[in-house]
Design an enzyme around this catalytic site. Structure first.
Site, short mmCIF file in Angstrom:
data_model
loop_
_atom_site.label_atom_id
_atom_site.label_comp_id
_atom_site.label_asym_id
_atom_site.label_seq_id
_atom_site.Cartn_x
_atom_site.Cartn_y
_atom_site.Cartn_z
N LYS A 153 0.90 -1.20 0.04
CA LYS A 153 -0.02 0.00 0.08
C LYS A 153 0.84 1.32 -0.01
O LYS A 153 1.86 1.44 0.89
CB LYS A 153 -0.81 -0.15 1.35
CG LYS A 153 -1.66 1.35 1.55
CD LYS A 153 -2.62 1.11 2.85
CE LYS A 153 -3.09 2.41 3.05
NZ LYS A 153 -4.14 2.19 4.09
C1 5RP Z 1 -2.45 4.84 8.19
C2 5RP Z 1 -3.07 3.99 7.28
C3 5RP Z 1 -4.38 4.19 6.93
O1 5RP Z 1 -4.97 3.16 6.63
C4 5RP Z 1 -4.06 5.05 5.52
O2 5RP Z 1 -3.49 6.01 5.42
C5 5RP Z 1 -5.36 4.98 4.44
O3 5RP Z 1 -6.20 5.78 4.72
P1 5RP Z 1 -6.21 7.29 3.99
O4 5RP Z 1 -6.90 7.10 2.63
O5 5RP Z 1 -7.16 8.21 4.90
O6 5RP Z 1 -4.80 7.97 3.88
O7 5RP Z 1 -2.49 2.92 6.97
O8 5RP Z 1 -1.14 4.62 8.61
#
Ligand code: 5RP
Length: 269
Positions: free
Chosen positions: A173
């Site tokens: 991610k």
């Molecule tokens: C924080 C995360 C969140 O899940 C991630 O940031 C995703 O959320 P957003 O779309 O609000 O950025 O892993 O560490």
């Protein structure tokens, strides 16, 4: 890859189109009761029917999500710091694999902090987690580039994503950036994007569109859904982009139509 691992991966990323809309509501693990997640159950319940996967912590899962729901869970298993600290990278593992199994998760997620003070600690924690998760057939999602001082360009994100994949993460991610296709090309495992800070709905849909067009398998989005003026309309619009390749304009039209309908219903109620 064994059957359990393949099965869990196919619950996270839909085999019919190779895409996913993951709903991220794990922010409280270091942000506390952040805007839109003050009462997690109220936020999560209406969004669940439209999420391919739910990403959250075990505390919120146990207390705020009905165990009879059938959305696959990606459990956040790292933490140990808070937004009050300057350095967010001082994380370790917070959940045992036994508990993850007990919670019947489809995957586990942790953050790695490439380039930060605790880079080594978080990378080795990921490697340990992957060893354990492999034994149990559970995919690991590596969350990259969280932090205040990270320059989120293709060079840095490419480095972080590739390191995660090289160490064995099953999904990475990251954030969208210019030349995003280079990040995806150099990362041999599926990539999903975070939405980041709340931006206008139209812009968040454009971000999602550009990410999937340039090779992401979908989004793992939080604030741009649950902080939207109409979260259900927003997640439906994001789905249109991710699963049906809708243009940002078309998806935004859908968002506006659904929002107007909701407004109308409120008036007549
Ligand atoms: C924080 C995360 C969140 O899940 C991630 O940031 C995703 O959320 P957003 O779309 O609000 O950025 O892993 O560490």
């Amino acid at each position: 890859m064994d059957w359990g691992m393949k099965n869990r991966l196919s619950r996270i990323i839909r085999p019919s189109d190779g895409r996913t809309v993951m709903l991220a509501v794990d922010h409280g693990y270091f942000l506390g009761p952040t805007t839109g997640l003050e009462e997690p159950r109220k936020t999560i319940e209406p969004l669940l029917p439209y999420a391919d996967t739910l990403m959250l912590t075990r505390g919120v899962l146990r207390r705020c999500v009905d165990p009879s729901m059938d959305v696959p869970v990606v459990l956040r298993v790292s933490g140990g710091t808070s937004v009050l600290k300057d350095d967010l990278s001082d994380e370790g593992l917070t959940v045992s694999m036994n508990d993850a199994i007990r919670l019947n998760v489809a995957g586990v997620a942790l953050s790695i902090f490439v380039g930060a003070a605790n880079e080594r600690q978080t990378l080795l924690a990921m490697a340990d987690l992957i060893d354990e998760a492999e034994e149990c057939g559970i995919p690991v999602v590596a969350v990259t580039a969280v932090g205040k001082d990270m320059v989120r360009d293709a060079r840095y994100l490419g480095l972080a994503c590739r390191i995660a994949a090289e160490l064995g993460a099953h999904i990475v991610k990251t954030y969208y950036c210019e030349d995003f296709e280079k990040v995806v090309r150099a990362c041999p495992v599926p990539v999903v994007i975070a939405g980041g800070k709340k931006i206008a709905e139209k812009d968040a849909l454009e971000l999602s569109y550009n990410a999937v067009k340039r090779g992401a398998v979908g989004v793992d989005m939080g604030r741009n859904i649950f902080q939207s003026e109409n979260p259900v309309a927003m997640i439906k619009a994001v789905r249109e982009v991710v699963h049906n390749n809708a243009t940002p304009e078309k998806a935004y039209d859908l968002f506006k139509t659904l929002s107007a309908r909701k407004q109308q219903k409120k008036k007549t109620a």
